[in-house]
Design a protein around this motif. Structure first.
Motif, PDB file in Angstrom:
ATOM      1  N   ASP A 282      52.251  17.530  52.055  1.00  0.00           N
ATOM      2  CA  ASP A 282      51.319  17.643  53.164  1.00  0.00           C
ATOM      3  C   ASP A 282      52.024  17.942  54.490  1.00  0.00           C
ATOM      4  O   ASP A 282      51.395  17.914  55.547  1.00  0.00           O
ATOM      5  N   GLY A 283      53.324  18.213  54.419  1.00  0.00           N
ATOM      6  CA  GLY A 283      54.116  18.393  55.630  1.00  0.00           C
ATOM      7  C   GLY A 283      54.088  19.798  56.189  1.00  0.00           C
ATOM      8  O   GLY A 283      53.459  20.706  55.621  1.00  0.00           O
ATOM      9  N   PRO A 284      54.786  20.036  57.296  1.00  0.00           N
ATOM     10  CA  PRO A 284      54.742  21.327  57.987  1.00  0.00           C
ATOM     11  C   PRO A 284      55.403  22.465  57.217  1.00  0.00           C
ATOM     12  O   PRO A 284      55.114  23.641  57.490  1.00  0.00           O
ATOM     13  N   SER A 285      56.265  22.160  56.259  1.00  0.00           N
ATOM     14  CA  SER A 285      56.929  23.212  55.480  1.00  0.00           C
ATOM     15  C   SER A 285      56.095  23.663  54.287  1.00  0.00           C
ATOM     16  O   SER A 285      56.416  24.655  53.632  1.00  0.00           O
ATOM     17  N   SER A 286      55.029  22.926  53.991  1.00  0.00           N
ATOM     18  CA  SER A 286      54.222  23.205  52.803  1.00  0.00           C
ATOM     19  C   SER A 286      53.235  24.344  53.034  1.00  0.00           C
ATOM     20  O   SER A 286      52.550  24.401  54.061  1.00  0.00           O
ATOM     21  N   VAL A 287      53.164  25.252  52.056  1.00  0.00           N
ATOM     22  CA  VAL A 287      52.172  26.340  52.092  1.00  0.00           C
ATOM     23  C   VAL A 287      51.295  26.276  50.836  1.00  0.00           C
ATOM     24  O   VAL A 287      50.758  27.274  50.381  1.00  0.00           O
ATOM     25  N   ILE A 288      51.144  25.072  50.293  1.00  0.00           N
ATOM     26  CA  ILE A 288      50.461  24.899  49.006  1.00  0.00           C
ATOM     27  C   ILE A 288      48.985  25.300  49.095  1.00  0.00           C
ATOM     28  O   ILE A 288      48.454  25.976  48.200  1.00  0.00           O
ATOM     29  N   LEU A 289      48.306  24.916  50.167  1.00  0.00           N
ATOM     30  CA  LEU A 289      46.894  25.286  50.291  1.00  0.00           C
ATOM     31  C   LEU A 289      46.736  26.783  50.561  1.00  0.00           C
ATOM     32  O   LEU A 289      45.739  27.385  50.158  1.00  0.00           O
ATOM     33  N   GLU A 290      47.708  27.385  51.230  1.00  0.00           N
ATOM     34  CA  GLU A 290      47.679  28.845  51.417  1.00  0.00           C
ATOM     35  C   GLU A 290      47.785  29.560  50.070  1.00  0.00           C
ATOM     36  O   GLU A 290      47.180  30.619  49.880  1.00  0.00           O
ATOM     37  N   GLN A 291      48.555  28.984  49.159  1.00  0.00           N
ATOM     38  CA  GLN A 291      48.638  29.560  47.815  1.00  0.00           C
ATOM     39  C   GLN A 291      47.255  29.614  47.162  1.00  0.00           C
ATOM     40  O   GLN A 291      46.893  30.610  46.522  1.00  0.00           O
ATOM     41  N   VAL A 292      46.506  28.547  47.315  1.00  0.00           N
ATOM     42  CA  VAL A 292      45.165  28.494  46.720  1.00  0.00           C
ATOM     43  C   VAL A 292      44.273  29.583  47.313  1.00  0.00           C
ATOM     44  O   VAL A 292      43.559  30.303  46.599  1.00  0.00           O
ATOM     45  N   THR A 293      44.311  29.729  48.639  1.00  0.00           N
ATOM     46  CA  THR A 293      43.517  30.756  49.308  1.00  0.00           C
ATOM     47  C   THR A 293      43.949  32.152  48.851  1.00  0.00           C
ATOM     48  O   THR A 293      43.106  33.008  48.541  1.00  0.00           O
ATOM     49  N   ASN A 294      45.253  32.382  48.807  1.00  0.00           N
ATOM     50  CA  ASN A 294      45.764  33.688  48.390  1.00  0.00           C
ATOM     51  C   ASN A 294      45.451  33.989  46.931  1.00  0.00           C
ATOM     52  O   ASN A 294      45.359  35.153  46.530  1.00  0.00           O
ATOM     53  N   GLY A 295      45.271  32.934  46.131  1.00  0.00           N
ATOM     54  CA  GLY A 295      44.963  33.135  44.721  1.00  0.00           C
ATOM     55  C   GLY A 295      43.675  33.888  44.503  1.00  0.00           C
ATOM     56  O   GLY A 295      43.578  34.742  43.611  1.00  0.00           O
ATOM     57  N   VAL A 296      42.669  33.597  45.303  1.00  0.00           N
ATOM     58  CA  VAL A 296      41.390  34.308  45.164  1.00  0.00           C
ATOM     59  C   VAL A 296      41.571  35.781  45.523  1.00  0.00           C
ATOM     60  O   VAL A 296      41.101  36.671  44.812  1.00  0.00           O
ATOM     61  N   ALA A 297      42.284  36.060  46.616  1.00  0.00           N
ATOM     62  CA  ALA A 297      42.493  37.441  47.047  1.00  0.00           C
ATOM     63  C   ALA A 297      43.291  38.236  46.023  1.00  0.00           C
ATOM     64  O   ALA A 297      42.974  39.402  45.733  1.00  0.00           O
ATOM     65  N   VAL A 298      44.328  37.626  45.452  1.00  0.00           N
ATOM     66  CA  VAL A 298      45.144  38.310  44.448  1.00  0.00           C
ATOM     67  C   VAL A 298      44.323  38.622  43.209  1.00  0.00           C
ATOM     68  O   VAL A 298      44.401  39.724  42.645  1.00  0.00           O
ATOM     69  N   ARG A 299      43.512  37.668  42.787  1.00  0.00           N
ATOM     70  CA  ARG A 299      42.710  37.898  41.580  1.00  0.00           C
ATOM     71  C   ARG A 299      41.612  38.925  41.836  1.00  0.00           C
ATOM     72  O   ARG A 299      41.261  39.705  40.952  1.00  0.00           O
ATOM     73  N   MET A 300      41.079  38.962  43.044  1.00  0.00           N
ATOM     74  CA  MET A 300      40.149  40.030  43.412  1.00  0.00           C
ATOM     75  C   MET A 300      40.845  41.382  43.306  1.00  0.00           C
ATOM     76  O   MET A 300      40.280  42.353  42.773  1.00  0.00           O
ATOM     77  N   ALA A 301      42.077  41.453  43.802  1.00  0.00           N
ATOM     78  CA  ALA A 301      42.826  42.712  43.767  1.00  0.00           C
ATOM     79  C   ALA A 301      43.085  43.163  42.334  1.00  0.00           C
ATOM     80  O   ALA A 301      42.935  44.344  41.999  1.00  0.00           O
ATOM     81  N   VAL A 302      43.469  42.233  41.469  1.00  0.00           N
ATOM     82  CA  VAL A 302      43.754  42.571  40.073  1.00  0.00           C
ATOM     83  C   VAL A 302      42.502  43.101  39.375  1.00  0.00           C
ATOM     84  O   VAL A 302      42.535  44.141  38.700  1.00  0.00           O
ATOM     85  N   LEU A 303      41.386  42.397  39.537  1.00  0.00           N
ATOM     86  CA  LEU A 303      40.136  42.824  38.900  1.00  0.00           C
ATOM     87  C   LEU A 303      39.686  44.187  39.436  1.00  0.00           C
ATOM     88  O   LEU A 303      39.252  45.060  38.670  1.00  0.00           O
ATOM     89  N   TYR A 304      39.790  44.367  40.739  1.00  0.00           N
ATOM     90  CA  TYR A 304      39.410  45.634  41.384  1.00  0.00           C
ATOM     91  C   TYR A 304      40.252  46.790  40.864  1.00  0.00           C
ATOM     92  O   TYR A 304      39.734  47.857  40.512  1.00  0.00           O
ATOM     93  N   LEU A 305      41.573  46.582  40.773  1.00  0.00           N
ATOM     94  CA  LEU A 305      42.459  47.656  40.326  1.00  0.00           C
ATOM     95  C   LEU A 305      42.265  47.967  38.845  1.00  0.00           C
ATOM     96  O   LEU A 305      42.251  49.141  38.442  1.00  0.00           O
ATOM     97  N   LEU A 306      42.102  46.953  38.005  1.00  0.00           N
ATOM     98  CA  LEU A 306      41.886  47.194  36.578  1.00  0.00           C
ATOM     99  C   LEU A 306      40.572  47.922  36.321  1.00  0.00           C
ATOM    100  O   LEU A 306      40.453  48.692  35.363  1.00  0.00           O
ATOM    101  N   ALA A 307      39.600  47.687  37.197  1.00  0.00           N
ATOM    102  CA  ALA A 307      38.309  48.369  37.065  1.00  0.00           C
ATOM    103  C   ALA A 307      38.366  49.815  37.549  1.00  0.00           C
ATOM    104  O   ALA A 307      37.354  50.515  37.521  1.00  0.00           O
ATOM    105  N   GLY A 308      39.537  50.253  38.004  1.00  0.00           N
ATOM    106  CA  GLY A 308      39.683  51.638  38.452  1.00  0.00           C
ATOM    107  C   GLY A 308      39.636  51.814  39.942  1.00  0.00           C
ATOM    108  O   GLY A 308      39.619  52.945  40.440  1.00  0.00           O
ATOM    109  N   GLY A 309      39.596  50.702  40.693  1.00  0.00           N
ATOM    110  CA  GLY A 309      39.620  50.804  42.144  1.00  0.00           C
ATOM    111  C   GLY A 309      40.930  51.397  42.628  1.00  0.00           C
ATOM    112  O   GLY A 309      41.985  51.168  42.042  1.00  0.00           O
ATOM    113  N   ARG A 310      40.862  52.154  43.699  1.00  0.00           N
ATOM    114  CA  ARG A 310      42.052  52.821  44.213  1.00  0.00           C
ATOM    115  C   ARG A 310      42.621  52.027  45.382  1.00  0.00           C
ATOM    116  O   ARG A 310      41.893  51.622  46.283  1.00  0.00           O
TER     117      ARG A 310
END
Length: 325
Positions: A282-310
């Motif tokens: 829970d300290g200032p060096s931790s980016v653990i919750l940012e990982q969770v947020t970025n996880g949704v964006a990364v998975r959106m990108a993967v699904l979009y690209l596999l579906a043929g998105g450019r």
């Protein structure tokens, strides 16, 4: 969309199979999708009409929910299947389950399975896109991708950066995917843990090994802390959880003794007081919750690209302005 034109190919099974350019394409495509989660209406219509099956044959909370959020924010139709609620409990094979789903005209399968190689096995046998959400001790590519995105957000280019993975490397699919991804993007990679939890010959992958957490923290720009996967251990790999924390735990005292600020990541779930102390998580060096947020964006990108998105149209897709091709 034209699925055959996907820059990733038909499936995302692991980062070992991807080039550095393909990994960068996913990360770059995830950037414009981050904003969607911050908006009042968290939805774009780019996968409207697509049906995605989440086939989770192993328990999961974070990964399954993250994929569900990603799919819904892209306006896909989703179906969730778990092993306890499927015909697998009656003896049906994985391929028979998938072929029955195919007969219902699905577009993608996101699979988590306890057996290494299950995602590739399925991808080779059905025409739908397959995304590996974790297979045994093999790979967990989308977790590594969100880790890479988080690291890139804070460190910029990963070329020459030092990232150490600490903990149960032997049983970790996250470690394997991270090693492949980090090395391909030019990072120096270290692993740290008890010798009993380091795979034999891991140095052949081109990674540094550390037998002391203090040495790892002195070397690294960032540390990705893994939990002990007790559910995969058939015998005692460490004397006790208390002893593991005493020798390898990432504590505030050890972090403060490092010569530079060290970024702290953790793929979850965390065992506080074992591999990581709460004041570090829970300290200032931790980016653990940012990982969770970025996880949704990364998975959106993967699904979009596999579906043929450019990739170059991802900004337009974020605004909901991408026409079907």
């Amino acid at each position: 969309m034209n699925r055959s034109a996907s820059p990733l190919g038909k499936d995302l099974v692991g980062l070992e199979e991807l080039s550095a350019e393909q990994i960068r394409t996913i990360l770059d495509t995830a950037e414009p999708f981050k904003e969607i989660s911050e908006r009042r209406i968290k939805k774009v219509p780019v996968l409207r009409g697509n049906t995605i099956v989440n086939l989770f044959m192993e328990p999961s909370t974070r990964t399954r929910i993250s994929f569900e959020f990603a799919e819904k924010r892209l306006s896909a139709d989703t179906v969730n299947i778990s092993s306890s609620g499927s015909s697998v409990t009656k003896g049906e094979t994985l391929v028979d389950t998938a072929r029955n789903l195919e007969a219902m005209r699905i577009d993608m399968v996101v699979i988590r399975h306890g057996s290494s190689g299950a995602a590739r096995f399925l991808a080779d046998r059905i025409p739908s896109n397959v995304v590996n959400a974790g297979d045994g001790s093999h790979e967990h590519p989308t977790q590594a991708l969100l880790d890479l995105l988080t690291l890139r957000d804070h460190l910029g280019s990963l070329e020459g950066r030092r990232v150490c993975i600490v903990g149960d490397i032997l049983h970790s699919r996250v470690a394997r995917s991270n090693i492949w991804g980090l090395l391909k993007l030019g990072a120096e990679v270290g692993v740290c843990g008890p010798r009993t939890l380091l795979p034999p010959g891991i140095e052949a992958l081109g990674v540094e090994t550390f037998g002391r957490i203090e040495a790892a923290l002195e070397w690294a720009d960032a540390v990705n802390v893994l939990r002990l996967q007790l559910e995969r251990m058939k015998s005692g790999f460490v004397p006790s959880l208390r002893e593991y924390n005493r020798v390898f735990g990432v504590t505030r005292k050890r972090l403060e003794a490092a010569p530079r600020d060290v970024l702290i990541l953790h793929p979850g779930p965390m065992n506080r007081g074992v591999e990581i102390d709460s004041d570090v998580a829970d300290g200032p060096s931790s980016v653990i919750l940012e990982q969770v947020t970025n996880g949704v964006a990364v998975r959106m990108a993967v699904l979009y690209l596999l579906a043929g998105g450019r990739p170059e149209k991802a900004e337009a897709a974020k605004r909901g302005g991408l026409a079907r091709e």
